[in-house]
Design a protein around this motif. Structure first.
Motif, PDB file in Angstrom:
ATOM      1  N   LEU A  21      23.470  36.981  91.497  1.00 46.00           N
ATOM      2  CA  LEU A  21      23.427  38.365  91.915  1.00 46.00           C
ATOM      3  C   LEU A  21      22.137  38.792  91.890  1.00 46.00           C
ATOM      4  O   LEU A  21      21.654  39.306  93.063  1.00 46.00           O
ATOM      5  CB  LEU A  21      24.493  39.263  91.258  1.00 46.00           C
ATOM      6  CG  LEU A  21      24.245  40.828  91.516  1.00 46.00           C
ATOM      7  CD1 LEU A  21      24.936  40.970  92.978  1.00 46.00           C
ATOM      8  CD2 LEU A  21      25.190  41.626  90.618  1.00 46.00           C
ATOM      9  N   MET A  22      21.311  38.345  90.950  1.00 54.99           N
ATOM     10  CA  MET A  22      20.014  38.898  90.832  1.00 54.99           C
ATOM     11  C   MET A  22      19.297  38.344  92.052  1.00 54.99           C
ATOM     12  O   MET A  22      18.171  39.042  92.641  1.00 54.99           O
ATOM     13  CB  MET A  22      19.180  38.847  89.541  1.00 54.99           C
ATOM     14  CG  MET A  22      19.693  39.346  88.397  1.00 54.99           C
ATOM     15  SD  MET A  22      18.905  39.146  86.931  1.00 54.99           S
ATOM     16  CE  MET A  22      17.133  39.476  87.280  1.00 54.99           C
ATOM     17  N   ASP A  23      19.329  37.074  92.344  1.00 53.86           N
ATOM     18  CA  ASP A  23      18.666  36.361  93.309  1.00 53.86           C
ATOM     19  C   ASP A  23      18.893  36.512  94.502  1.00 53.86           C
ATOM     20  O   ASP A  23      18.278  36.443  95.578  1.00 53.86           O
ATOM     21  CB  ASP A  23      18.793  34.857  93.017  1.00 53.86           C
ATOM     22  CG  ASP A  23      17.720  34.445  91.895  1.00 53.86           C
ATOM     23  OD1 ASP A  23      16.647  34.928  91.733  1.00 53.86           O
ATOM     24  OD2 ASP A  23      18.243  33.447  91.194  1.00 53.86           O
ATOM     25  N   LEU A  24      20.462  36.972  94.770  1.00 58.26           N
ATOM     26  CA  LEU A  24      20.589  37.391  96.224  1.00 58.26           C
ATOM     27  C   LEU A  24      20.739  38.768  96.808  1.00 58.26           C
ATOM     28  O   LEU A  24      20.741  39.150  97.657  1.00 58.26           O
ATOM     29  CB  LEU A  24      22.276  37.006  96.413  1.00 58.26           C
ATOM     30  CG  LEU A  24      22.662  35.484  96.332  1.00 58.26           C
ATOM     31  CD1 LEU A  24      24.184  35.357  96.160  1.00 58.26           C
ATOM     32  CD2 LEU A  24      22.066  34.677  97.359  1.00 58.26           C
ATOM     33  N   SER A  25      20.287  39.594  95.715  1.00 60.00           N
ATOM     34  CA  SER A  25      19.989  41.092  95.795  1.00 60.00           C
ATOM     35  C   SER A  25      19.145  41.528  97.008  1.00 60.00           C
ATOM     36  O   SER A  25      18.997  42.570  97.406  1.00 60.00           O
ATOM     37  CB  SER A  25      19.720  41.948  94.605  1.00 60.00           C
ATOM     38  OG  SER A  25      18.368  41.518  94.048  1.00 60.00           O
ATOM     39  N   VAL A  27      16.103  42.638  96.088  1.00 58.40           N
ATOM     40  CA  VAL A  27      15.201  43.448  95.755  1.00 58.40           C
ATOM     41  C   VAL A  27      14.677  42.920  94.374  1.00 58.40           C
ATOM     42  O   VAL A  27      15.575  41.948  93.860  1.00 58.40           O
ATOM     43  CB  VAL A  27      15.827  44.924  95.453  1.00 58.40           C
ATOM     44  CG1 VAL A  27      16.147  45.435  96.791  1.00 58.40           C
ATOM     45  CG2 VAL A  27      16.920  44.793  94.513  1.00 58.40           C
ATOM     46  N   ALA A  28      13.549  43.285  94.039  1.00 58.75           N
ATOM     47  CA  ALA A  28      12.982  42.689  92.669  1.00 58.75           C
ATOM     48  C   ALA A  28      13.569  43.714  91.437  1.00 58.75           C
ATOM     49  O   ALA A  28      13.914  44.786  91.418  1.00 58.75           O
ATOM     50  CB  ALA A  28      11.424  43.048  92.457  1.00 58.75           C
ATOM     51  N   ILE A  29      14.117  42.762  90.714  1.00 57.25           N
ATOM     52  CA  ILE A  29      14.900  43.125  89.379  1.00 57.25           C
ATOM     53  C   ILE A  29      14.346  42.368  88.083  1.00 57.25           C
ATOM     54  O   ILE A  29      14.105  41.208  88.188  1.00 57.25           O
ATOM     55  CB  ILE A  29      16.358  42.916  89.425  1.00 57.25           C
ATOM     56  CG1 ILE A  29      16.948  43.326  90.665  1.00 57.25           C
ATOM     57  CG2 ILE A  29      17.175  43.427  88.008  1.00 57.25           C
ATOM     58  CD1 ILE A  29      18.497  42.818  90.839  1.00 57.25           C
ATOM     59  N   ALA A  30      13.887  43.304  87.310  1.00 55.01           N
ATOM     60  CA  ALA A  30      13.151  42.958  85.968  1.00 55.01           C
ATOM     61  C   ALA A  30      13.637  43.451  84.833  1.00 55.01           C
ATOM     62  O   ALA A  30      13.797  44.780  84.726  1.00 55.01           O
ATOM     63  CB  ALA A  30      11.629  43.069  85.998  1.00 55.01           C
ATOM     64  N   LYS A  31      13.874  42.756  83.597  1.00 52.38           N
ATOM     65  CA  LYS A  31      14.421  43.516  82.320  1.00 52.38           C
ATOM     66  C   LYS A  31      13.071  43.117  81.581  1.00 52.38           C
ATOM     67  O   LYS A  31      12.692  42.116  81.140  1.00 52.38           O
ATOM     68  CB  LYS A  31      15.546  42.631  81.729  1.00 52.38           C
ATOM     69  CG  LYS A  31      16.095  43.165  80.626  1.00 52.38           C
ATOM     70  CD  LYS A  31      17.546  42.569  80.130  1.00 52.38           C
ATOM     71  CE  LYS A  31      18.209  43.251  78.912  1.00 52.38           C
ATOM     72  NZ  LYS A  31      19.346  42.439  78.543  1.00 52.38           N
ATOM     73  N   TYR A  42      13.944  37.939  84.990  1.00 51.73           N
ATOM     74  CA  TYR A  42      13.612  38.425  86.401  1.00 51.73           C
ATOM     75  C   TYR A  42      13.951  37.738  87.391  1.00 51.73           C
ATOM     76  O   TYR A  42      14.347  36.365  87.061  1.00 51.73           O
ATOM     77  CB  TYR A  42      12.010  38.752  86.420  1.00 51.73           C
ATOM     78  CG  TYR A  42      11.324  37.664  86.116  1.00 51.73           C
ATOM     79  CD1 TYR A  42      10.664  36.812  87.132  1.00 51.73           C
ATOM     80  CD2 TYR A  42      10.892  37.257  84.665  1.00 51.73           C
ATOM     81  CE1 TYR A  42       9.955  35.570  86.866  1.00 51.73           C
ATOM     82  CE2 TYR A  42      10.458  36.279  84.482  1.00 51.73           C
ATOM     83  CZ  TYR A  42       9.854  35.278  85.562  1.00 51.73           C
ATOM     84  OH  TYR A  42       8.797  34.312  85.134  1.00 51.73           O
ATOM     85  N   ASN A  43      14.050  38.075  88.565  1.00 48.45           N
ATOM     86  CA  ASN A  43      14.575  37.311  89.749  1.00 48.45           C
ATOM     87  C   ASN A  43      13.572  36.653  90.592  1.00 48.45           C
ATOM     88  O   ASN A  43      12.298  37.093  90.537  1.00 48.45           O
ATOM     89  CB  ASN A  43      15.606  38.213  90.573  1.00 48.45           C
ATOM     90  CG  ASN A  43      14.954  39.198  91.385  1.00 48.45           C
ATOM     91  OD1 ASN A  43      13.925  39.461  91.026  1.00 48.45           O
ATOM     92  ND2 ASN A  43      15.861  39.849  92.092  1.00 48.45           N
ATOM     93  N   GLU A  55       7.286  29.359  88.992  1.00 54.12           N
ATOM     94  CA  GLU A  55       6.389  28.353  88.215  1.00 54.12           C
ATOM     95  C   GLU A  55       5.087  29.072  88.069  1.00 54.12           C
ATOM     96  O   GLU A  55       4.357  28.916  86.822  1.00 54.12           O
ATOM     97  CB  GLU A  55       6.161  26.970  88.614  1.00 54.12           C
ATOM     98  CG  GLU A  55       7.781  26.039  88.643  1.00 54.12           C
ATOM     99  CD  GLU A  55       8.639  26.791  89.847  1.00 54.12           C
ATOM    100  OE1 GLU A  55       8.166  27.129  90.801  1.00 54.12           O
ATOM    101  OE2 GLU A  55       9.876  26.427  89.632  1.00 54.12           O
ATOM    102  N   GLN A  56       4.494  29.536  89.082  1.00 54.40           N
ATOM    103  CA  GLN A  56       2.941  30.132  89.202  1.00 54.40           C
ATOM    104  C   GLN A  56       3.198  31.363  88.196  1.00 54.40           C
ATOM    105  O   GLN A  56       2.134  31.672  87.392  1.00 54.40           O
ATOM    106  CB  GLN A  56       2.509  30.298  90.495  1.00 54.40           C
ATOM    107  CG  GLN A  56       2.226  29.024  91.330  1.00 54.40           C
ATOM    108  CD  GLN A  56       1.889  29.315  92.707  1.00 54.40           C
ATOM    109  OE1 GLN A  56       2.386  30.075  93.483  1.00 54.40           O
ATOM    110  NE2 GLN A  56       0.862  28.547  93.081  1.00 54.40           N
ATOM    111  N   CYS A  57       4.185  31.910  88.377  1.00 49.29           N
ATOM    112  CA  CYS A  57       4.278  33.393  87.557  1.00 49.29           C
ATOM    113  C   CYS A  57       4.549  33.155  86.284  1.00 49.29           C
ATOM    114  O   CYS A  57       3.536  33.935  85.409  1.00 49.29           O
ATOM    115  CB  CYS A  57       5.573  33.739  88.276  1.00 49.29           C
ATOM    116  SG  CYS A  57       5.654  35.789  87.557  1.00 49.29           S
ATOM    117  N   GLU A  58       5.003  32.295  85.728  1.00 50.99           N
ATOM    118  CA  GLU A  58       5.040  31.822  84.295  1.00 50.99           C
ATOM    119  C   GLU A  58       3.688  31.251  83.737  1.00 50.99           C
ATOM    120  O   GLU A  58       3.304  31.549  82.834  1.00 50.99           O
ATOM    121  CB  GLU A  58       6.339  30.815  84.184  1.00 50.99           C
ATOM    122  CG  GLU A  58       7.684  31.261  84.583  1.00 50.99           C
ATOM    123  CD  GLU A  58       8.828  30.421  84.351  1.00 50.99           C
ATOM    124  OE1 GLU A  58       8.555  29.022  84.119  1.00 50.99           O
ATOM    125  OE2 GLU A  58       9.882  30.788  84.379  1.00 50.99           O
TER     126      GLU A  58
END
Length: 203
Positions: A21-25, A27-31, A42-43, A55-58
């Motif tokens: 659901l997070m990846d199909l939404s 919109v950006a979602i982060a806890k 986060y998605n 991978e770059q984000c991490e």
């Protein structure tokens, strides 16, 4: 032939559905952990707005907002933190955001909401915040163009009043990128009277 599901089965399925659901939404979602400002979930849309892969984000930011909002962007994060504390002081459950977000190529504008989760029974303070937002840079750019066009119209109207008040023939030409713009040529009535033409004849 009934299938029995253990609690772990449901947990895994719910987690899988939640991640999907997070990846199909779209919109950006982060806890975010409120104590460390570490992103615990986060998605992919979060990474897309930042202009990087997951991978770059991490590798670049280590899931930490403090490493995203560095140096010249620290003020933006400080304002966000102040808004969080103000909202908690007022005992409100959420607030909206309309702010700049650092990216790999500079900044972009985002708009969304922030809410709180998992309140501590003793302190009453939440452990996490969940933010849902989207990139509105195109909207902001269009809005800025509209505002600039309005300012240009107001400047031209002011210039027209000014040259009409001069008791002599006078005209103005708007120059942009070293080129005159024909639709921004203004001539006052004294000039038109001198050359014996009407304003309509000049276009």
């Amino acid at each position: 032939d009934h299938v029995r599901h253990t609690s772990s089965d449901f947990s895994l399925r719910n987690k899988s559905e939640y991640e999907a659901l997070m990846d199909l939404s779209g919109v950006a979602i982060a806890k975010i952990d409120l104590e460390t400002f570490q992103a615990v979930e986060y998605n992919d849309a979060v990474c897309k707005i930042l202009g990087v892969t997951r991978e770059q984000c991490e590798a670049l930011f280590h899931h930490n907002l403090n490493e995203i909002f560095t140096t010249q962007y620290r003020g933006i994060l400080d304002q966000l933190k102040a808004k969080i504390e103000d909202t908690l002081t007022k005992k409100e459950a959420s607030f909206t955001i309309d702010m700049q977000m650092p990216t790999i190529n500079g900044t972009t504008w985002v708009n969304g909401s922030v809410s709180f989760q998992q309140y501590d029974s003793k302190t009453g303070r939440p452990k996490y915040l969940v933010t849902v937002y989207r990139d509105i840079s195109e909207v902001v750019e269009a809005r800025e163009k509209q505002e600039q066009a309005k300012r240009n119209q107001e400047e031209m109207a002011g210039m027209k009043r000014l040259i009409e008040a001069v008791p002599a023939g006078i005209g103005t030409i708007h120059i942009h990128d070293h080129k005159s713009e024909p639709h921004y040529i203004q001539l006052n009535q004294h000039f038109l009277n001198h050359v014996a033409v009407k304003a309509n004849d000049m276009g």
